[in-house]
Design a protein around this motif. Structure first.
Motif, PDB file in Angstrom:
ATOM      1  N   GLN A   7       0.854  -1.183   0.000  1.00 19.82           N
ATOM      2  CA  GLN A   7       0.000   0.000   0.000  1.00 19.82           C
ATOM      3  C   GLN A   7       0.889   1.231   0.000  1.00 19.82           C
ATOM      4  O   GLN A   7       1.621   1.477   0.954  1.00 19.82           O
ATOM      5  N   ILE A   8       0.839   1.981  -1.088  1.00 11.82           N
ATOM      6  CA  ILE A   8       1.665   3.176  -1.222  1.00 11.82           C
ATOM      7  C   ILE A   8       0.765   4.404  -1.088  1.00 11.82           C
ATOM      8  O   ILE A   8      -0.167   4.593  -1.872  1.00 11.82           O
ATOM      9  N   LYS A  15       8.128   5.774   4.314  1.00 13.96           N
ATOM     10  CA  LYS A  15       7.765   5.381   5.675  1.00 13.96           C
ATOM     11  C   LYS A  15       6.256   5.335   5.873  1.00 13.96           C
ATOM     12  O   LYS A  15       5.770   4.786   6.857  1.00 13.96           O
ATOM     13  N   LEU A  16       5.515   5.923   4.944  1.00 15.52           N
ATOM     14  CA  LEU A  16       4.056   5.922   5.048  1.00 15.52           C
ATOM     15  C   LEU A  16       3.426   4.702   4.386  1.00 15.52           C
ATOM     16  O   LEU A  16       2.211   4.507   4.481  1.00 15.52           O
ATOM     17  N   ASP A  17       4.227   3.877   3.709  1.00 18.94           N
ATOM     18  CA  ASP A  17       3.693   2.691   3.040  1.00 18.94           C
ATOM     19  C   ASP A  17       3.070   1.742   4.068  1.00 18.94           C
ATOM     20  O   ASP A  17       3.562   1.607   5.194  1.00 18.94           O
ATOM     21  N   ASN A  18       1.995   1.098   3.663  1.00 19.91           N
ATOM     22  CA  ASN A  18       1.327   0.048   4.437  1.00 19.91           C
ATOM     23  C   ASN A  18       0.713   0.515   5.749  1.00 19.91           C
ATOM     24  O   ASN A  18       0.454  -0.297   6.639  1.00 19.91           O
ATOM     25  N   LEU A  19       0.448   1.807   5.880  1.00 24.32           N
ATOM     26  CA  LEU A  19      -0.139   2.318   7.124  1.00 24.32           C
ATOM     27  C   LEU A  19      -1.560   1.817   7.380  1.00 24.32           C
ATOM     28  O   LEU A  19      -2.026   1.842   8.511  1.00 24.32           O
ATOM     29  N   ASP A  20      -2.239   1.356   6.353  1.00 27.14           N
ATOM     30  CA  ASP A  20      -3.608   0.869   6.524  1.00 27.14           C
ATOM     31  C   ASP A  20      -3.661  -0.561   7.066  1.00 27.14           C
ATOM     32  O   ASP A  20      -4.734  -1.049   7.402  1.00 27.14           O
ATOM     33  N   LYS A  21      -2.520  -1.201   7.159  1.00 27.07           N
ATOM     34  CA  LYS A  21      -2.477  -2.578   7.656  1.00 27.07           C
ATOM     35  C   LYS A  21      -2.402  -2.599   9.182  1.00 27.07           C
ATOM     36  O   LYS A  21      -2.074  -1.605   9.814  1.00 27.07           O
ATOM     37  N   LYS A  22      -2.654  -3.754   9.762  1.00 33.68           N
ATOM     38  CA  LYS A  22      -2.555  -3.937  11.207  1.00 33.68           C
ATOM     39  C   LYS A  22      -1.114  -3.715  11.641  1.00 33.68           C
ATOM     40  O   LYS A  22      -0.182  -4.168  10.970  1.00 33.68           O
ATOM     41  N   GLU A  23      -0.947  -3.086  12.771  1.00 32.06           N
ATOM     42  CA  GLU A  23       0.398  -2.907  13.305  1.00 32.06           C
ATOM     43  C   GLU A  23       0.850  -4.236  13.912  1.00 32.06           C
ATOM     44  O   GLU A  23       0.128  -4.853  14.693  1.00 32.06           O
ATOM     45  N   LEU A  24       2.019  -4.665  13.544  1.00 27.29           N
ATOM     46  CA  LEU A  24       2.517  -5.969  13.965  1.00 27.29           C
ATOM     47  C   LEU A  24       2.996  -5.961  15.413  1.00 27.29           C
ATOM     48  O   LEU A  24       2.665  -6.834  16.196  1.00 27.29           O
ATOM     49  N   PHE A  25       3.790  -4.980  15.764  1.00 29.78           N
ATOM     50  CA  PHE A  25       4.372  -4.921  17.100  1.00 29.78           C
ATOM     51  C   PHE A  25       3.953  -3.653  17.821  1.00 29.78           C
ATOM     52  O   PHE A  25       3.761  -2.612  17.201  1.00 29.78           O
TER      53      PHE A  25
END
Length: 185
Positions: A7-8, A15-25
């Protein structure tokens, strides 16, 4: 098998890529910054080598945190350990290649112009960058790294690589970095 989904949001700010995904840690388990690792490896003169080592160290820390915080299945656990050992070997080989190739004080190639992992370990020992015990341990790491090809193994990978092996090589990596720092500074 699914494919990776990137997700770009802004191509200029990665650093903003993949911000819509669940945070892993949780934030407390995020890897240290690359700059912190660059400082730990500051004795590496070549900027690109030091930066690449820092990125690999971040990745290694991420892999350790992933293992420590999530239940990982038997086969995946073994292969996860394999990946960590390969990353460790890559960091060691990269550091040695940079140091030997950059003409540090008191480091000589002698007659050996070969720069494979074995030769780099031998040159580090010959030049007093590492001791005999470290040379032996690094050769064990090199042999393990060289046995990663599926076609060349006679054992089942789901039981081949253990967390204790990774911990031993993580300790070796710390010892290796400290040994190089002392020898070069």
């Amino acid at each position: 098998m699914d494919r990776l989904k990137k997700q770009i949001h802004n191509p200029k700010e990665r650093k903003l890529d993949n911000l819509d995904k669940k945070e892993l840690f949780d934030k407390s388990s995020h890897p240290k910054s690359a700059n912190e690792y660059k400082d730990e490896w500051s004795f590496i003169k070549k900027k690109s080598a030091r930066e690449n080592i820092a990125y690999q160290m971040q990745y290694l820390e991420f892999l350790v945190n992933l293992y420590n915080e999530y239940q990982i299945y038997l086969t995946v656990e073994s292969l996860h350990c394999k990946t960590m050992m390969i990353v460790i070997a890559g960091v060691v080989e990269g550091a040695l290649s940079s140091i030997i190739g950059e003409g540090y004080k008191n480091v000589s190639l002698g007659l050996n112009q070969d720069k494979n992992f074995q030769s780099l370990i031998d040159l580090a020992y010959t030049n007093g960058l590492i001791g005999y015990g470290m040379k032996r341990k690094l050769n064990g790491l090199r042999r393990m790294r060289n046995s990663i090809h599926i076609s060349s193994i006679d054992y089942q990978e789901h039981v081949a690589y253990e967390p204790d092996d990774v911990n031993r090589y993580l300790d070796l990596l710390d010892e290796f970095r400290d040994s190089l720092r002392k020898a070069l500074i």
